[in-house]
Scaffold this motif. Sequence first.
Motif, PDB file in Angstrom:
ATOM      1  N   THR A  43       0.824  -1.208   0.000  1.00 53.18           N
ATOM      2  CA  THR A  43       0.000   0.000   0.000  1.00 53.18           C
ATOM      3  C   THR A  43       0.864   1.267   0.000  1.00 53.18           C
ATOM      4  OG1 THR A  43      -0.051   0.141   2.403  1.00 53.18           O
ATOM      5  CG2 THR A  43      -1.729  -1.245   1.351  1.00 53.18           C
ATOM      6  N   GLY A  44       0.212   2.377  -0.220  1.00 49.38           N
ATOM      7  CA  GLY A  44       0.912   3.651  -0.135  1.00 49.38           C
ATOM      8  C   GLY A  44       1.442   3.915   1.265  1.00 49.38           C
ATOM      9  N   ASP A  45       0.659   3.553   2.281  1.00 52.09           N
ATOM     10  CA  ASP A  45       1.101   3.747   3.664  1.00 52.09           C
ATOM     11  C   ASP A  45       2.331   2.899   3.971  1.00 52.09           C
ATOM     12  OD1 ASP A  45      -0.909   5.544   4.148  1.00 52.09           O
ATOM     13  OD2 ASP A  45      -2.249   4.091   5.122  1.00 52.09           O
ATOM     14  N   TRP A  46       2.409   1.704   3.402  1.00 55.58           N
ATOM     15  CA  TRP A  46       3.588   0.855   3.575  1.00 55.58           C
ATOM     16  C   TRP A  46       4.793   1.468   2.871  1.00 55.58           C
ATOM     17  CZ3 TRP A  46       6.010  -1.765  -0.593  1.00 55.58           C
ATOM     18  CH2 TRP A  46       7.043  -2.640  -0.219  1.00 55.58           C
ATOM     19  N   ASN A  47       4.593   1.930   1.672  1.00 51.44           N
ATOM     20  CA  ASN A  47       5.708   2.467   0.879  1.00 51.44           C
ATOM     21  C   ASN A  47       6.265   3.754   1.475  1.00 51.44           C
ATOM     22  OD1 ASN A  47       7.473   2.564  -1.440  1.00 51.44           O
ATOM     23  ND2 ASN A  47       6.154   4.167  -2.248  1.00 51.44           N
ATOM     24  N   VAL A  48       5.412   4.572   2.074  1.00 50.03           N
ATOM     25  CA  VAL A  48       5.883   5.863   2.591  1.00 50.03           C
ATOM     26  C   VAL A  48       6.867   5.678   3.742  1.00 50.03           C
ATOM     27  CG1 VAL A  48       4.160   6.357   4.388  1.00 50.03           C
ATOM     28  CG2 VAL A  48       5.091   8.223   3.001  1.00 50.03           C
ATOM     29  N   GLU A  49       6.826   4.526   4.401  1.00 53.74           N
ATOM     30  CA  GLU A  49       7.778   4.300   5.487  1.00 53.74           C
ATOM     31  C   GLU A  49       9.199   4.101   4.945  1.00 53.74           C
ATOM     32  OE1 GLU A  49       7.166   4.870   8.654  1.00 53.74           O
ATOM     33  OE2 GLU A  49       5.197   5.473   7.899  1.00 53.74           O
ATOM     34  N   GLN A  50       9.323   3.648   3.699  1.00 51.39           N
ATOM     35  CA  GLN A  50      10.656   3.609   3.078  1.00 51.39           C
ATOM     36  C   GLN A  50      11.114   5.037   2.784  1.00 51.39           C
ATOM     37  OE1 GLN A  50       9.025   0.748   3.780  1.00 51.39           O
ATOM     38  NE2 GLN A  50       8.347   0.458   1.646  1.00 51.39           N
ATOM     39  N   ALA A  59      11.000  -3.740   5.373  1.00 53.43           N
ATOM     40  CA  ALA A  59       9.666  -3.535   4.816  1.00 53.43           C
ATOM     41  C   ALA A  59       9.117  -4.811   4.195  1.00 53.43           C
ATOM     42  CB  ALA A  59       9.716  -2.421   3.771  1.00 53.43           C
ATOM     43  N   GLU A  60       9.961  -5.500   3.446  1.00 56.22           N
ATOM     44  CA  GLU A  60       9.538  -6.760   2.818  1.00 56.22           C
ATOM     45  C   GLU A  60       9.242  -7.821   3.863  1.00 56.22           C
ATOM     46  OE1 GLU A  60      12.136  -6.079  -1.285  1.00 56.22           O
ATOM     47  OE2 GLU A  60      12.795  -7.525   0.218  1.00 56.22           O
ATOM     48  N   ALA A  61      10.095  -7.908   4.873  1.00 57.48           N
ATOM     49  CA  ALA A  61       9.910  -8.927   5.911  1.00 57.48           C
ATOM     50  C   ALA A  61       8.592  -8.729   6.651  1.00 57.48           C
ATOM     51  CB  ALA A  61      11.081  -8.901   6.889  1.00 57.48           C
ATOM     52  N   LEU A  62       8.234  -7.494   6.922  1.00 54.06           N
ATOM     53  CA  LEU A  62       6.982  -7.216   7.625  1.00 54.06           C
ATOM     54  C   LEU A  62       5.773  -7.703   6.835  1.00 54.06           C
ATOM     55  CD1 LEU A  62       7.703  -3.609   8.962  1.00 54.06           C
ATOM     56  CD2 LEU A  62       7.309  -5.651  10.358  1.00 54.06           C
ATOM     57  N   LEU A  63       5.790  -7.456   5.525  1.00 55.27           N
ATOM     58  CA  LEU A  63       4.656  -7.881   4.706  1.00 55.27           C
ATOM     59  C   LEU A  63       4.641  -9.392   4.486  1.00 55.27           C
ATOM     60  CD1 LEU A  63       4.216  -5.215   1.873  1.00 55.27           C
ATOM     61  CD2 LEU A  63       3.041  -5.413   4.074  1.00 55.27           C
ATOM     62  N   ILE A  64       5.807  -9.968   4.251  1.00 54.14           N
ATOM     63  CA  ILE A  64       5.868 -11.408   3.978  1.00 54.14           C
ATOM     64  C   ILE A  64       5.406 -12.208   5.191  1.00 54.14           C
ATOM     65  CG2 ILE A  64       7.468 -13.315   3.531  1.00 54.14           C
ATOM     66  CD1 ILE A  64       9.052 -11.268   1.769  1.00 54.14           C
ATOM     67  N   ALA A  65       5.655 -11.681   6.380  1.00 50.64           N
ATOM     68  CA  ALA A  65       5.208 -12.373   7.600  1.00 50.64           C
ATOM     69  C   ALA A  65       3.692 -12.521   7.628  1.00 50.64           C
ATOM     70  CB  ALA A  65       5.678 -11.600   8.834  1.00 50.64           C
ATOM     71  N   ASP A  66       2.991 -11.550   7.062  1.00 44.97           N
ATOM     72  CA  ASP A  66       1.518 -11.587   7.066  1.00 44.97           C
ATOM     73  C   ASP A  66       0.917 -12.049   5.746  1.00 44.97           C
ATOM     74  OD1 ASP A  66       1.360 -10.641   9.679  1.00 44.97           O
ATOM     75  OD2 ASP A  66       1.353  -8.542   9.044  1.00 44.97           O
ATOM     76  N   PHE A 112      11.336  10.479  -0.647  1.00 47.68           N
ATOM     77  CA  PHE A 112      11.962   9.490  -1.536  1.00 47.68           C
ATOM     78  C   PHE A 112      12.825   8.579  -0.663  1.00 47.68           C
ATOM     79  CE2 PHE A 112      12.329  10.354  -6.278  1.00 47.68           C
ATOM     80  CZ  PHE A 112      12.666   9.055  -6.664  1.00 47.68           C
ATOM     81  N   ALA A 113      12.798   7.277  -0.923  1.00 50.99           N
ATOM     82  CA  ALA A 113      13.733   6.373  -0.254  1.00 50.99           C
ATOM     83  C   ALA A 113      15.158   6.706  -0.704  1.00 50.99           C
ATOM     84  CB  ALA A 113      13.399   4.922  -0.585  1.00 50.99           C
ATOM     85  N   PRO A 130      20.354  21.114  -9.488  1.00 48.93           N
ATOM     86  CA  PRO A 130      20.074  22.092  -8.437  1.00 48.93           C
ATOM     87  C   PRO A 130      21.197  22.157  -7.391  1.00 48.93           C
ATOM     88  CG  PRO A 130      18.111  20.823  -8.935  1.00 48.93           C
ATOM     89  CD  PRO A 130      19.245  20.152  -9.643  1.00 48.93           C
ATOM     90  N   ARG A 131      21.176  23.219  -6.598  1.00 51.64           N
ATOM     91  CA  ARG A 131      22.222  23.432  -5.592  1.00 51.64           C
ATOM     92  C   ARG A 131      22.279  22.303  -4.575  1.00 51.64           C
ATOM     93  NH1 ARG A 131      22.598  26.854  -0.714  1.00 51.64           N
ATOM     94  NH2 ARG A 131      20.488  27.665  -1.040  1.00 51.64           N
ATOM     95  N   GLY A 132      21.174  21.657  -4.331  1.00 53.61           N
ATOM     96  CA  GLY A 132      21.159  20.561  -3.376  1.00 53.61           C
ATOM     97  C   GLY A 132      19.764  19.991  -3.224  1.00 53.61           C
ATOM     98  N   VAL A 133      19.658  18.968  -2.380  1.00 58.89           N
ATOM     99  CA  VAL A 133      18.387  18.279  -2.211  1.00 58.89           C
ATOM    100  C   VAL A 133      18.279  17.750  -0.793  1.00 58.89           C
ATOM    101  CG1 VAL A 133      19.371  16.113  -3.104  1.00 58.89           C
ATOM    102  CG2 VAL A 133      16.886  16.422  -3.070  1.00 58.89           C
ATOM    103  N   THR A 134      17.081  17.816  -0.238  1.00 59.09           N
ATOM    104  CA  THR A 134      16.756  17.121   1.004  1.00 59.09           C
ATOM    105  C   THR A 134      15.921  15.904   0.636  1.00 59.09           C
ATOM    106  OG1 THR A 134      16.787  19.123   2.371  1.00 59.09           O
ATOM    107  CG2 THR A 134      15.533  17.246   3.208  1.00 59.09           C
ATOM    108  N   VAL A 135      16.431  14.723   0.967  1.00 56.63           N
ATOM    109  CA  VAL A 135      15.749  13.461   0.689  1.00 56.63           C
ATOM    110  C   VAL A 135      15.207  12.919   2.011  1.00 56.63           C
ATOM    111  CG1 VAL A 135      16.008  11.122  -0.217  1.00 56.63           C
ATOM    112  CG2 VAL A 135      17.295  13.015  -1.252  1.00 56.63           C
ATOM    113  N   SER A 136      13.914  12.703   2.075  1.00 56.34           N
ATOM    114  CA  SER A 136      13.290  12.286   3.331  1.00 56.34           C
ATOM    115  C   SER A 136      13.935  11.034   3.910  1.00 56.34           C
ATOM    116  CB  SER A 136      11.788  12.062   3.114  1.00 56.34           C
ATOM    117  OG  SER A 136      11.577  10.989   2.207  1.00 56.34           O
TER     118      SER A 136
END
Length: 205
Positions: A43-50, A59-66, A112-113, A130-136
């Motif tokens: 899901t989008g909520d799962w992906n945003v944690e990356q 992330a993969e391990a959490l989903l595969i467990a369920d 972005f991951a 660009p001069r620089g970037v902040t990556v979440s």
Amino acid sequence: MTEIRHIVFDIGKVLIHYDPELPYRRLIPDEIERRLFLDTVCTGDWNVEQDRGRTWEEAEALLIADHSSHEANIRGFRQNWHEMVPHHYEGSVAILNGLIDAGHDVTMLTNFASDTFREAQQRFDFLNRPRGVTVSGDIGLIKPDPAIYDHHVASFGLEPSATLFIDDSPKNVEGAKAAGWQAVLFTDAKTLEADLERFGIGRGW
């Protein structure tokens, strides 16, 4: 209105196309099954944690467990990520390059991951201009958390009221405004040109 001296671009759906469904049209041909998978598993909520910094392994391990029966398709998200970003938007990238060429102070702020952003930089060279970037994913914060806007300001020496933010997400635009920035919602390059002109940054850039 304060004169704009800093311009900050979001990346996904502003400069490059992003659609996680693209590889899954091949991996899960049945539309109903594919929609169910993306709505309930990757899901989008799962992906945003990356985007917040969680590793793909965790992330993969959490989903595969369920959802062990979906293991291959869960791992397929990262393995086929490159298919989710098939091209850039020529119009907005032309604006980005034009602003930089004209001497404007341009940076980027993106959810972005970390690893996929570096992959995107290798594929799309304009992301290095660009001069620089902040990556979440690098700092453990995601938009619209007020702290990520403050972090970007501190990192690049920006004056919030003199900063114009361009993002495709209404909540991220509102987050920037709450942090004291100017901000516009990106829909297409033509509208962005009009927005820039409204802020005193005409076509001559």
